[in-house]
Motif scaffolding. Structure first.
Motif, mmCIF file in Angstrom:
data_model
loop_
_atom_site.group_PDB
_atom_site.id
_atom_site.type_symbol
_atom_site.label_atom_id
_atom_site.label_comp_id
_atom_site.label_asym_id
_atom_site.label_seq_id
_atom_site.Cartn_x
_atom_site.Cartn_y
_atom_site.Cartn_z
ATOM 1 N N ALA A 185 6.573 5.457 -9.843
ATOM 2 C CA ALA A 185 5.792 4.551 -10.685
ATOM 3 C C ALA A 185 4.773 3.776 -9.864
ATOM 4 O O ALA A 185 3.643 3.552 -10.303
ATOM 5 N N ASN A 186 5.150 3.336 -8.663
ATOM 6 C CA ASN A 186 4.189 2.642 -7.798
ATOM 7 C C ASN A 186 3.071 3.585 -7.362
ATOM 8 O O ASN A 186 1.894 3.218 -7.349
ATOM 9 N N ILE A 187 3.446 4.793 -6.969
ATOM 10 C CA ILE A 187 2.460 5.757 -6.491
ATOM 11 C C ILE A 187 1.450 6.093 -7.584
ATOM 12 O O ILE A 187 0.250 6.264 -7.308
ATOM 13 N N LEU A 188 1.909 6.147 -8.830
ATOM 14 C CA LEU A 188 1.046 6.557 -9.941
ATOM 15 C C LEU A 188 0.597 5.381 -10.809
ATOM 16 O O LEU A 188 0.051 5.590 -11.898
ATOM 17 N N GLU A 189 0.806 4.152 -10.340
ATOM 18 C CA GLU A 189 0.361 2.988 -11.103
ATOM 19 C C GLU A 189 -1.167 2.992 -11.247
ATOM 20 O O GLU A 189 -1.887 2.934 -10.250
ATOM 21 N N PRO A 190 -1.700 3.080 -12.472
ATOM 22 C CA PRO A 190 -3.159 3.208 -12.640
ATOM 23 C C PRO A 190 -3.948 1.966 -12.249
ATOM 24 O O PRO A 190 -5.149 2.059 -11.982
ATOM 25 N N ARG A 191 -3.291 0.809 -12.193
ATOM 26 C CA ARG A 191 -4.035 -0.414 -11.869
ATOM 27 C C ARG A 191 -4.331 -0.558 -10.381
ATOM 28 O O ARG A 191 -5.248 -1.295 -10.007
ATOM 29 N N PHE A 192 -3.580 0.105 -9.529
ATOM 30 C CA PHE A 192 -3.813 -0.058 -8.100
ATOM 31 C C PHE A 192 -5.144 0.559 -7.687
ATOM 32 O O PHE A 192 -5.556 1.599 -8.199
ATOM 33 N N ALA A 193 -5.811 -0.100 -6.733
ATOM 34 C CA ALA A 193 -7.105 0.371 -6.234
ATOM 35 C C ALA A 193 -7.106 0.602 -4.727
ATOM 36 O O ALA A 193 -7.941 1.358 -4.223
ATOM 37 N N LYS A 194 -6.184 -0.041 -3.992
ATOM 38 C CA LYS A 194 -6.184 0.037 -2.529
ATOM 39 C C LYS A 194 -4.793 0.394 -2.023
ATOM 40 O O LYS A 194 -3.793 0.187 -2.702
ATOM 41 N N ILE A 195 -4.757 0.902 -0.792
ATOM 42 C CA ILE A 195 -3.488 1.325 -0.187
ATOM 43 C C ILE A 195 -3.504 1.080 1.316
ATOM 44 O O ILE A 195 -4.567 1.073 1.953
ATOM 45 N N GLY A 196 -2.325 0.872 1.860
ATOM 46 C CA GLY A 196 -2.133 0.842 3.302
ATOM 47 C C GLY A 196 -0.760 1.409 3.612
ATOM 48 O O GLY A 196 0.202 1.087 2.912
ATOM 49 N N VAL A 197 -0.660 2.253 4.603
ATOM 50 C CA VAL A 197 0.620 2.830 5.021
ATOM 51 C C VAL A 197 0.836 2.516 6.492
ATOM 52 O O VAL A 197 -0.073 2.706 7.312
ATOM 53 N N GLY A 198 2.027 2.028 6.807
ATOM 54 C CA GLY A 198 2.347 1.701 8.190
ATOM 55 C C GLY A 198 3.642 2.360 8.612
ATOM 56 O O GLY A 198 4.667 2.199 7.950
ATOM 57 N N ILE A 199 3.592 3.122 9.701
ATOM 58 C CA ILE A 199 4.745 3.881 10.178
ATOM 59 C C ILE A 199 5.156 3.403 11.570
ATOM 60 O O ILE A 199 4.311 3.112 12.409
ATOM 61 N N TYR A 200 6.474 3.332 11.771
ATOM 62 C CA TYR A 200 6.988 2.979 13.101
ATOM 63 C C TYR A 200 8.125 3.918 13.460
ATOM 64 O O TYR A 200 8.996 4.197 12.630
ATOM 65 N N ARG A 201 8.126 4.432 14.689
ATOM 66 C CA ARG A 201 9.193 5.307 15.174
ATOM 67 C C ARG A 201 9.747 4.736 16.477
ATOM 68 O O ARG A 201 8.984 4.338 17.357
ATOM 69 N N ASP A 202 11.065 4.709 16.601
ATOM 70 C CA ASP A 202 11.652 4.189 17.829
ATOM 71 C C ASP A 202 11.893 5.319 18.827
ATOM 72 O O ASP A 202 11.570 6.482 18.567
ATOM 73 N N GLU A 203 12.468 4.969 19.980
ATOM 74 C CA GLU A 203 12.649 5.948 21.053
ATOM 75 C C GLU A 203 13.631 7.051 20.685
ATOM 76 O O GLU A 203 13.608 8.141 21.274
ATOM 77 N N ARG A 204 14.515 6.802 19.733
ATOM 78 C CA ARG A 204 15.502 7.802 19.320
ATOM 79 C C ARG A 204 14.967 8.738 18.231
ATOM 80 O O ARG A 204 15.671 9.648 17.808
ATOM 81 N N GLY A 205 13.741 8.487 17.779
ATOM 82 C CA GLY A 205 13.159 9.344 16.759
ATOM 83 C C GLY A 205 13.384 8.869 15.342
ATOM 84 O O GLY A 205 12.924 9.504 14.391
ATOM 85 N N GLN A 206 14.110 7.756 15.166
ATOM 86 C CA GLN A 206 14.236 7.187 13.835
ATOM 87 C C GLN A 206 12.878 6.659 13.394
ATOM 88 O O GLN A 206 12.105 6.174 14.224
ATOM 89 N N PHE A 207 12.595 6.747 12.109
ATOM 90 C CA PHE A 207 11.298 6.260 11.679
ATOM 91 C C PHE A 207 11.371 5.538 10.349
ATOM 92 O O PHE A 207 12.223 5.797 9.509
ATOM 93 N N TRP A 208 10.467 4.575 10.219
ATOM 94 C CA TRP A 208 10.364 3.705 9.068
ATOM 95 C C TRP A 208 8.943 3.802 8.523
ATOM 96 O O TRP A 208 7.982 3.799 9.296
ATOM 97 N N VAL A 209 8.808 3.855 7.212
ATOM 98 C CA VAL A 209 7.490 3.896 6.575
ATOM 99 C C VAL A 209 7.405 2.812 5.514
ATOM 100 O O VAL A 209 8.335 2.645 4.721
ATOM 101 N N THR A 210 6.321 2.089 5.518
ATOM 102 C CA THR A 210 6.023 1.127 4.463
ATOM 103 C C THR A 210 4.702 1.516 3.815
ATOM 104 O O THR A 210 3.687 1.651 4.507
ATOM 105 N N GLU A 211 4.734 1.730 2.506
ATOM 106 C CA GLU A 211 3.524 1.983 1.727
ATOM 107 C C GLU A 211 3.224 0.723 0.921
ATOM 108 O O GLU A 211 4.093 0.222 0.199
ATOM 109 N N MET A 212 2.001 0.213 1.028
ATOM 110 C CA MET A 212 1.613 -0.959 0.245
ATOM 111 C C MET A 212 0.448 -0.602 -0.664
ATOM 112 O O MET A 212 -0.474 0.118 -0.258
ATOM 113 N N PHE A 213 0.494 -1.137 -1.876
ATOM 114 C CA PHE A 213 -0.515 -0.880 -2.898
ATOM 115 C C PHE A 213 -1.077 -2.205 -3.375
ATOM 116 O O PHE A 213 -0.373 -3.208 -3.418
ATOM 117 N N LEU A 214 -2.351 -2.207 -3.780
ATOM 118 C CA LEU A 214 -2.985 -3.486 -4.113
ATOM 119 C C LEU A 214 -4.028 -3.345 -5.225
ATOM 120 O O LEU A 214 -4.790 -2.389 -5.268
#
Length: 218
Positions: A185-214
């Motif tokens: 629903a967030n990805i396909l929300e028609p009102r959103f106009a802008k996006i930012g994605v931020g990814i972080y990976r640690d030394e063990r290869g674990q990774f975190w992703v944050t997608e922000m919509f605006l």
């Protein structure tokens, strides 16, 4: 053991407070007989008003952080791929493509790294003044010396995976998000106009992703 997590939430400016409520998400099946990650999601809502005219906050989940160089657009390759996949989903349904907002990217990267550094996985941060996605975005605005807009609609998706390889990659993470009603629903929300994605990976290869919509205008 391979683990993957999703979180989805929605924040709306309203006169009511809606409590959190968990719901299930079907796990995507991987190829090559590899075990599928376990997934979990949440929905929640919170009253918020940044100015005299109310704002609206919506948020939903992370995928992983890469230690790659940024491209000419300032995005890391995995971040760019998430955005490309999101826009492909939107355009294929007749929705507008989202434009990259550098401030959203910065805020998203900060949240992904903090979740790693402080060992938690949630939209709510333990850091004072940066508890919700809206808090973090408003702090970014104020740190840049900008005024608070009279209207805001902010969405957030976060995703975590304990390993990355040819199977558990950006495509897998994006599909996991699309398989979840809240994240989709967030990805396909028609009102959103802008996006930012931020990814972080640690030394063990674990990774975190944050997608922000605006959406910052009515």
């Amino acid at each position: 053991m391979l683990k993957s997590l999703l979180l989805a939430g929605i924040f709306l400016v309203t006169s009511n407070f809606l409590p959190a409520g968990p719901f299930g998400v079907p796990a995507a099946r991987a190829a090559h007989k590899m075990p599928a990650p376990r997934t979990a999601v949440k929905h929640s809502a919170q009253l918020f008003s940044p100015a005299a005219r109310g704002g609206t906050l919506k948020f939903v989940a992370p995928f992983g952080a890469a230690a790659h160089r940024s491209g000419e657009d300032g995005l890391r390759p995995e971040e760019s791929e998430f955005i490309q996949r999101i826009n492909a989903e939107r355009v294929s349904r007749g929705l507008n493509a989202l434009t990259v907002d550098p401030l959203l990217v910065m805020v998203a990267r900060g949240h992904s790294q903090e979740m790693c550094d402080l060992n938690y996985f949630d939209h709510h941060s333990p850091t004072a003044g940066q508890v919700t996605p809206m808090d973090r975005y408003l702090k970014g605005i104020h740190d840049d010396g900008l005024d608070t807009p009279p209207y805001l609609l902010v969405g957030e998706n976060i995703y975590y995976c304990s390993v990355s390889n040819d199977t558990y990659n950006v495509a897998y993470g994006h599909q996991a998000l699309m398989n979840s009603p809240g994240h989709r629903a967030n990805i396909l929300e028609p009102r959103f106009a802008k996006i930012g994605v931020g990814i972080y990976r640690d030394e063990r290869g674990q990774f975190w992703v944050t997608e922000m919509f605006l959406k910052d205008r009515e």
